[in-house]
Design a protein around this motif. Structure first.
Motif, PDB file in Angstrom:
ATOM      1  N   PRO A  28       0.899  -1.620  -0.217  1.00 50.30           N
ATOM      2  CA  PRO A  28      -0.021  -0.147   0.395  1.00 50.30           C
ATOM      3  C   PRO A  28       0.271   1.281  -0.070  1.00 50.30           C
ATOM      4  N   ALA A  29      -0.129   2.052  -0.773  1.00 51.39           N
ATOM      5  CA  ALA A  29       0.833   3.557  -0.200  1.00 51.39           C
ATOM      6  C   ALA A  29       0.924   4.505   1.386  1.00 51.39           C
ATOM      7  N   THR A  30       1.625   4.834   1.343  1.00 51.83           N
ATOM      8  CA  THR A  30       2.047   5.036   2.598  1.00 51.83           C
ATOM      9  C   THR A  30       1.817   6.674   2.828  1.00 51.83           C
ATOM     10  N   THR A  31       0.702   6.874   4.056  1.00 53.78           N
ATOM     11  CA  THR A  31       0.184   8.212   4.668  1.00 53.78           C
ATOM     12  C   THR A  31       0.856   9.480   4.063  1.00 53.78           C
ATOM     13  N   VAL A  32       3.274   9.186   3.627  1.00 54.66           N
ATOM     14  CA  VAL A  32       3.814  10.649   3.456  1.00 54.66           C
ATOM     15  C   VAL A  32       3.163  10.330   1.480  1.00 54.66           C
ATOM     16  N   ASP A  33       2.732   9.234   0.967  1.00 47.58           N
ATOM     17  CA  ASP A  33       2.655   8.948  -0.279  1.00 47.58           C
ATOM     18  C   ASP A  33       1.280  10.103  -0.666  1.00 47.58           C
ATOM     19  N   LEU A  34      -0.230   9.553  -0.280  1.00 45.42           N
ATOM     20  CA  LEU A  34      -0.661  10.007  -0.360  1.00 45.42           C
ATOM     21  C   LEU A  34      -1.235  11.462  -0.156  1.00 45.42           C
ATOM     22  N   ARG A  35      -0.653  12.124   0.925  1.00 40.68           N
ATOM     23  CA  ARG A  35      -0.081  13.502   1.161  1.00 40.68           C
ATOM     24  C   ARG A  35       0.449  14.374   0.058  1.00 40.68           C
ATOM     25  N   TYR A  36       1.913  13.650  -0.298  1.00 40.30           N
ATOM     26  CA  TYR A  36       2.017  14.409  -1.105  1.00 40.30           C
ATOM     27  C   TYR A  36       1.490  13.883  -2.457  1.00 40.30           C
ATOM     28  N   LEU A  37       0.766  13.748  -2.917  1.00 41.40           N
ATOM     29  CA  LEU A  37       0.073  13.192  -4.329  1.00 41.40           C
ATOM     30  C   LEU A  37      -0.966  14.476  -3.806  1.00 41.40           C
ATOM     31  N   GLN A  38      -2.035  14.401  -3.008  1.00 40.18           N
ATOM     32  CA  GLN A  38      -2.685  15.329  -2.453  1.00 40.18           C
ATOM     33  C   GLN A  38      -1.688  16.565  -2.848  1.00 40.18           C
ATOM     34  N   ALA A  39      -0.760  16.915  -2.074  1.00 39.06           N
ATOM     35  CA  ALA A  39      -0.257  18.260  -2.573  1.00 39.06           C
ATOM     36  C   ALA A  39       0.019  18.698  -3.542  1.00 39.06           C
ATOM     37  N   ALA A  40       0.561  18.005  -4.623  1.00 37.38           N
ATOM     38  CA  ALA A  40       1.316  18.217  -5.720  1.00 37.38           C
ATOM     39  C   ALA A  40      -0.315  18.380  -6.544  1.00 37.38           C
ATOM     40  N   MET A  41      -0.703  17.255  -6.531  1.00 38.11           N
ATOM     41  CA  MET A  41      -2.412  17.670  -7.537  1.00 38.11           C
ATOM     42  C   MET A  41      -3.175  19.185  -7.085  1.00 38.11           C
ATOM     43  N   ASN A  42      -3.347  19.271  -5.652  1.00 35.86           N
ATOM     44  CA  ASN A  42      -4.274  20.845  -5.464  1.00 35.86           C
ATOM     45  C   ASN A  42      -5.240  20.099  -5.681  1.00 35.86           C
ATOM     46  N   ARG A  43      -5.902  19.626  -6.070  1.00 39.02           N
ATOM     47  CA  ARG A  43      -7.328  19.003  -5.731  1.00 39.02           C
ATOM     48  C   ARG A  43      -7.933  17.896  -5.111  1.00 39.02           C
ATOM     49  N   PRO A  44      -9.186  18.054  -4.959  1.00 40.27           N
ATOM     50  CA  PRO A  44      -9.355  16.572  -4.597  1.00 40.27           C
ATOM     51  C   PRO A  44      -8.774  15.493  -5.417  1.00 40.27           C
ATOM     52  N   LEU A  45      -9.073  14.246  -4.268  1.00 42.96           N
ATOM     53  CA  LEU A  45      -8.263  12.733  -5.349  1.00 42.96           C
ATOM     54  C   LEU A  45      -9.718  11.872  -4.647  1.00 42.96           C
ATOM     55  N   PRO A  46     -10.490  11.463  -5.734  1.00 42.09           N
ATOM     56  CA  PRO A  46     -11.503  10.593  -6.155  1.00 42.09           C
ATOM     57  C   PRO A  46     -10.811   9.213  -5.263  1.00 42.09           C
ATOM     58  N   THR A  47     -12.696   8.860  -4.277  1.00 41.32           N
ATOM     59  CA  THR A  47     -12.369   8.433  -3.400  1.00 41.32           C
ATOM     60  C   THR A  47     -12.204   6.929  -3.589  1.00 41.32           C
ATOM     61  N   GLU A  48     -12.591   6.366  -4.767  1.00 42.48           N
ATOM     62  CA  GLU A  48     -11.804   5.261  -5.980  1.00 42.48           C
ATOM     63  C   GLU A  48     -10.687   5.097  -5.804  1.00 42.48           C
ATOM     64  N   LEU A  49      -9.741   6.483  -5.948  1.00 40.65           N
ATOM     65  CA  LEU A  49      -8.468   5.926  -6.717  1.00 40.65           C
ATOM     66  C   LEU A  49      -7.803   5.927  -4.381  1.00 40.65           C
ATOM     67  N   VAL A  50      -7.687   6.154  -3.936  1.00 39.91           N
ATOM     68  CA  VAL A  50      -7.648   6.607  -2.917  1.00 39.91           C
ATOM     69  C   VAL A  50      -7.218   5.040  -2.299  1.00 39.91           C
ATOM     70  N   GLU A  51      -9.151   4.765  -2.005  1.00 43.92           N
ATOM     71  CA  GLU A  51      -9.106   3.387  -2.132  1.00 43.92           C
ATOM     72  C   GLU A  51      -8.370   2.409  -2.074  1.00 43.92           C
ATOM     73  N   TYR A  52      -7.749   2.128  -3.537  1.00 42.33           N
ATOM     74  CA  TYR A  52      -6.773   1.621  -4.074  1.00 42.33           C
ATOM     75  C   TYR A  52      -5.773   2.063  -3.683  1.00 42.33           C
ATOM     76  N   LEU A  53      -4.876   2.806  -4.058  1.00 47.55           N
ATOM     77  CA  LEU A  53      -3.544   2.987  -3.270  1.00 47.55           C
ATOM     78  C   LEU A  53      -3.727   2.252  -1.554  1.00 47.55           C
ATOM     79  N   GLU A  54      -4.436   2.769  -1.323  1.00 45.55           N
ATOM     80  CA  GLU A  54      -4.254   2.511   0.130  1.00 45.55           C
ATOM     81  C   GLU A  54      -4.760   0.870   0.823  1.00 45.55           C
TER      82      GLU A  54
END
Length: 202
Positions: A28-54
């Protein structure tokens, strides 16, 4: 069908039919990975994408013999999603002027004419093509498109990551051909350790 259920079905099929590919699925992607992704995109991420990456942070895609996603794609880990996005943004900025791109304000699902900042690559093909998630606002937020620099698609492949994974699981486990939109519906086959998609012999 939930993302977790679809992914579990995919992994179970791979373990039984293509264990080499199953071993190439990342943790699974780490919490740091997901925070970095969120910050880089600066937009909401789809719930399904986050669920998959977790559940899984993509695959060691360069080492998979074949393609996990029809017709010829493998899933990217978070940091490679962002490096692929940066490469395409740099190419686009080299072609056009700096500043907001014209299609950024169009609704999600609207055919793009250039690579936009709000597109996030999620899978890579051997020929350089990409699958990406459309993060523009609108009813089709989170839909999945194919990108080739020489070809602009007229509609998304899937309504979201959840639908994409459900169709892959259905093809793997239930033998339902995956409707790849602009290709003939295909089923997975493993030939000499190579995972590929195509029509089964009659």
């Amino acid at each position: 069908m939930s993302v977790a259920t679809s992914w579990s079905r995919i992994v179970s099929w791979l373990e039984a039919n293509d264990p080499a590919t199953a071993t190439r699925i990342n943790p699974p992607a780490t919490t740091v990975d997901l925070r970095y992704l969120q910050a880089a995109m600066n937009r909401p991420l789809p719930t399904e994408l986050v669920e998959y990456l977790e559940i899984a942070n993509g695959t060691e895609h360069r080492y998979i013999r074949g393609a996990l996603v029809p017709p010829f794609y493998n899933l990217l880990p978070v940091m490679e999603m962002l490096s692929s996005r940066k490469m395409l943004r740099d190419i686009q900025r080299g072609i056009g002027e700096a500043g907001p791109l014209l299609g950024d304000s169009d609704p999600a699902g609207h055919p793009p004419h250039e690579w936009l900042d709000c597109f996030l690559p999620i899978a890579l093909a051997y020929d350089g093509g990409l699958l990406y998630v459309d993060l523009r606002d609108g009813d089709q937020f989170g839909c999945v498109w194919e990108w080739h620099e020489w070809n602009v698609e007229s509609a998304p492949y899937w309504r979201g990551v959840g639908e994409m994974l459900a169709e892959i699981a259905g093809a793997f486990v239930d033998g339902r051909p995956a409707p790849t939109r602009y290709h003939s519906p295909d089923l997975p086959q493993v030939t000499d350790g190579y995972l590929h998609w195509g029509e089964l012999p009659v």
